[in-house]
Scaffold this active site. Structure first.
Site, short mmCIF file in Angstrom:
data_model
loop_
_atom_site.label_atom_id
_atom_site.label_comp_id
_atom_site.label_asym_id
_atom_site.label_seq_id
_atom_site.Cartn_x
_atom_site.Cartn_y
_atom_site.Cartn_z
N ASP A 269 0.87 -1.18 0.00
CA ASP A 269 0.00 0.00 0.00
C ASP A 269 0.90 1.23 0.00
OD1 ASP A 269 -2.30 1.82 0.47
OD2 ASP A 269 -3.34 -0.04 0.96
N HIS A 319 -13.40 -2.03 -7.70
CA HIS A 319 -14.70 -1.35 -7.78
C HIS A 319 -14.58 0.16 -7.57
CE1 HIS A 319 -16.19 -1.00 -3.34
NE2 HIS A 319 -14.88 -0.84 -3.40
#
Length: 437
Positions: A269, A319
């Site tokens: 990340d 998404h």
């Protein structure tokens, strides 16, 4: 469905719930399916016996609940209600303030807001002019992560939704995350994530991080569905490296590491996120869970000489993005993958029409939420296959696993090989525990 069919469905689901208590081995699976069937049949029953005119009128009023919730969350009315006992509307009006808007709401308005909330099941009435918590409203006080989710939905996403027509007029069907209803709602051409990274956006960023934890703890998005939902993690070879792409502080990797000691994990990340994750990783797992600063739009580290199987795992990532950018996220993963490697996407797979109505509606609710905030989208299986086809003709869906414990996120397994043929959504691509619908 006829009235008799719907009542039969409700009766069967109720019986299945009773049976779940006598079958410990499959209790969670039976209970999940029975609850879904029960709620779906109950909603269909109400819908079937409400006139179309009344249904449309009721639908047109649904925004009022969110408007009420917006005020409750902004003025923190839930914190003004004691955890035990009750409090009068007048007392609550004297207590509430907000950091950015000192002052008090009039008692009459506090009463109207709370009475409206009680009418749809949030809070419970006590004596006349008094209010107490019920199980749902108390969660807003005792679960700050869930509170963050509800706040963001009511005070960030709800205002953005009202600007969706204007965003379409202004930007058309844009793929850009800076050309959204959210950006119109704040009056700036900037993406939500860019806004969060600004110095005065850190509070919202922290709230977003808490909200993601809140929606992942219990219910449809619980991490337990990944860990204990029947996906065959135990079949991965000893020493397999699971790379958690965009894995935040590592909560999913840590949960998997505890359950599957044969696996190793690397959480990827942004720098500040993995630094936080590394500091908070349990000591007994630090030799198996590592952290790497990595932009998921950039190429993956070279691992050609690594003989281990590598699984690239991405949960709730694609998404957030339009197809244009989702492809750019998948592409470096596909380029890094070898035939023995796998890609696992933990995402919603939008069902085909005519499945359980509740599930279908919730999928489309999330799809619009992604559109409003980010120009992202939820995808059908065909849409995932189409995305993979654009990225690489060698990347194909192998299986779609729906957790046996329930939950709304499937695990989509993909691989790369030399095959040019591709399975279609109508083949045996779903696991045995999954209905194609």
């Amino acid at each position: 469905m006829s009235l008799l069919q719907l009542t039969a469905s409700i009766t069967k689901a109720a019986a299945d719930l009773d049976d779940a208590t006598n079958n410990a081995a499959k209790a969670s699976e039976i209970e999940s399916k029975a609850k879904t069937a029960l709620l779906d049949a109950a909603e269909r029953l109400v819908l079937a016996y409400r006139s179309p005119r009344q249904w449309l009128i009721d639908l047109s009023f649904q925004h009022c609940a969110t408007a009420s919730l917006q005020m409750i969350m902004k003025y923190r009315l839930h914190h003004a209600v004691p955890k035990q006992g009750s409090r009068s509307f007048a007392e609550i009006a004297e207590i509430i303030t907000t950091p950015d808007q000192p002052g008090k709401l009039p008692e009459s308005l506090v009463g109207r807001l709370l009475q409206h909330a009680m009418s749809f099941g949030l809070f419970t009435p006590a004596a006349s002019g008094r209010v107490a918590h019920n199980d749902a409203s108390l969660l807003l006080v005792t679960d700050p992560d869930l509170e963050a989710w509800v706040y963001l939905c009511s005070n960030v996403a709800y205002p953005a939704g009202a600007q969706l027509p204007k965003a379409i007029e202004q930007y058309g069907a844009s793929s850009e995350p800076s050309e959204t209803a959210y950006s119109v709602s704040i009056g700036r051409r900037i993406s939500q994530f860019e806004r969060f990274r600004e110095p005065d956006g850190h509070a919202e960023h922290e709230m977003f991080a808490r909200a993601m934890k809140g929606i992942s703890a219990g219910g449809a998005y619980d991490v337990g569905h990944v860990v204990d939902g029947g996906y065959p993690w135990h079949e991965l070879p000893e020493g397999t490296l699971v790379v958690d792409v965009g894995g935040g502080p590592g909560h999913v990797a840590i949960a998997l590491a505890r359950k599957y000691p044969q696996l190793l994990f690397e959480v990827q990340d942004l720098v500040e996120t993995v630094e936080f994750g590394a500091k908070n990783c349990p000591k007994d797992l630090q030799h198996r869970v590592s952290f790497r600063a990595q932009d998921f739009f950039k190429p993956q580290p070279q691992r050609e000489t690594d003989s281990r199987t590598i699984v690239y795992f991405a949960r709730f990532i694609l998404h957030d993005w339009s197809d244009k950018y989702a492809g750019q996220i998948v592409e470096p993963l596909a380029q890094a993958m070898r035939p023995q490697d796998r890609l696992i996407l933990n995402e919603v797979v939008v069902p085909e029409p005519s499945v359980e109505q509740r599930i279908e509606r919730k999928s489309h609710d999330r799809d619009l939420l992604m559109l409003m905030n980010l120009n992202g989208r939820e995808r059908t299986l065909v849409a995932f296959e189409g995305l993979f086809e654009v990225v690489s003709p060698r990347l194909r869906v192998e299986k779609v696993h729906k957790p046996t414990t329930g939950g709304e996120l499937s695990l989509i397994t993909a691989s790369v090989d030399k095959l040019t043929g591709r399975k279609s959504a109508g083949g045996d691509i779903f696991g045995a525990n999954v209905d194609e619908a």
